[in-house]
Design a protein around this motif. Sequence first.
Motif, PDB file in Angstrom:
ATOM      1  N   LEU A  10       0.851  -1.191   0.000  1.00 48.63           N
ATOM      2  CA  LEU A  10       0.000   0.000   0.000  1.00 48.63           C
ATOM      3  C   LEU A  10       0.883   1.236   0.000  1.00 48.63           C
ATOM      4  O   LEU A  10       1.801   1.358   0.811  1.00 48.63           O
ATOM      5  N   SER A  11       0.584   2.151  -0.903  1.00 52.49           N
ATOM      6  CA  SER A  11       1.343   3.404  -0.964  1.00 52.49           C
ATOM      7  C   SER A  11       1.022   4.270   0.251  1.00 52.49           C
ATOM      8  O   SER A  11       0.079   4.009   0.997  1.00 52.49           O
ATOM      9  N   GLU A  41      -7.460  -0.410  10.813  1.00 53.33           N
ATOM     10  CA  GLU A  41      -6.731   0.216  11.921  1.00 53.33           C
ATOM     11  C   GLU A  41      -5.458  -0.557  12.277  1.00 53.33           C
ATOM     12  O   GLU A  41      -4.534   0.012  12.852  1.00 53.33           O
ATOM     13  N   ALA A  42      -5.359  -1.814  11.902  1.00 53.81           N
ATOM     14  CA  ALA A  42      -4.160  -2.609  12.167  1.00 53.81           C
ATOM     15  C   ALA A  42      -2.941  -2.056  11.433  1.00 53.81           C
ATOM     16  O   ALA A  42      -1.806  -2.218  11.888  1.00 53.81           O
ATOM     17  N   LEU A  43      -3.165  -1.378  10.318  1.00 56.17           N
ATOM     18  CA  LEU A  43      -2.051  -0.830   9.540  1.00 56.17           C
ATOM     19  C   LEU A  43      -1.253   0.197  10.320  1.00 56.17           C
ATOM     20  O   LEU A  43      -0.070   0.404  10.053  1.00 56.17           O
ATOM     21  N   GLY A  48       4.999   2.724   7.437  1.00 57.18           N
ATOM     22  CA  GLY A  48       6.275   3.433   7.443  1.00 57.18           C
ATOM     23  C   GLY A  48       6.203   4.658   6.546  1.00 57.18           C
ATOM     24  O   GLY A  48       5.128   5.025   6.055  1.00 57.18           O
ATOM     25  N   GLN A  49       7.336   5.276   6.287  1.00 55.57           N
ATOM     26  CA  GLN A  49       7.412   6.496   5.467  1.00 55.57           C
ATOM     27  C   GLN A  49       6.838   6.289   4.067  1.00 55.57           C
ATOM     28  O   GLN A  49       6.264   7.189   3.487  1.00 55.57           O
ATOM     29  N   VAL A  52       2.987   0.700   3.394  1.00 51.30           N
ATOM     30  CA  VAL A  52       3.128  -0.645   3.964  1.00 51.30           C
ATOM     31  C   VAL A  52       3.516  -1.576   2.825  1.00 51.30           C
ATOM     32  O   VAL A  52       2.771  -1.721   1.849  1.00 51.30           O
ATOM     33  N   HIS A  53       4.676  -2.199   2.950  1.00 45.86           N
ATOM     34  CA  HIS A  53       5.171  -3.088   1.896  1.00 45.86           C
ATOM     35  C   HIS A  53       5.872  -4.279   2.535  1.00 45.86           C
ATOM     36  O   HIS A  53       6.733  -4.105   3.396  1.00 45.86           O
ATOM     37  N   GLY A  54       5.467  -5.481   2.137  1.00 49.38           N
ATOM     38  CA  GLY A  54       6.148  -6.673   2.611  1.00 49.38           C
ATOM     39  C   GLY A  54       5.194  -7.801   2.940  1.00 49.38           C
ATOM     40  O   GLY A  54       4.025  -7.799   2.560  1.00 49.38           O
ATOM     41  N   VAL A  55       5.739  -8.760   3.675  1.00 53.99           N
ATOM     42  CA  VAL A  55       4.972  -9.919   4.115  1.00 53.99           C
ATOM     43  C   VAL A  55       4.723  -9.769   5.611  1.00 53.99           C
ATOM     44  O   VAL A  55       5.650  -9.461   6.368  1.00 53.99           O
TER      45      VAL A  55
END
Length: 75
Positions: A10-11, A41-43, A48-49, A52-55
């Motif tokens: 997510l950007s 809301e968990a995000l 991060g800057q 959200v990117h990854g597993v």
Amino acid sequence: MPIIDVVIHLSKSECLAHYEGRYSNVRTRSVDGRWVIFPAEALRRVVGQEGVHGVFRLEFSDQGRFINIQSLPGS
């Protein structure tokens, strides 16, 4: 307790939309191909800057309620 590993990309602006409450849930795919829905809301715990990117590992109660999200190493 069910655990599901998911891939999230997510950007920053997409995360902002979730943060502002325009979306109440996130829908993404697990690493084994299932669709997974969890509270937006968990995000807040993993954003991060750059968004959200990854597993990530999601934990749910036996009743299917979201409990926790954590970034997996190397993602």
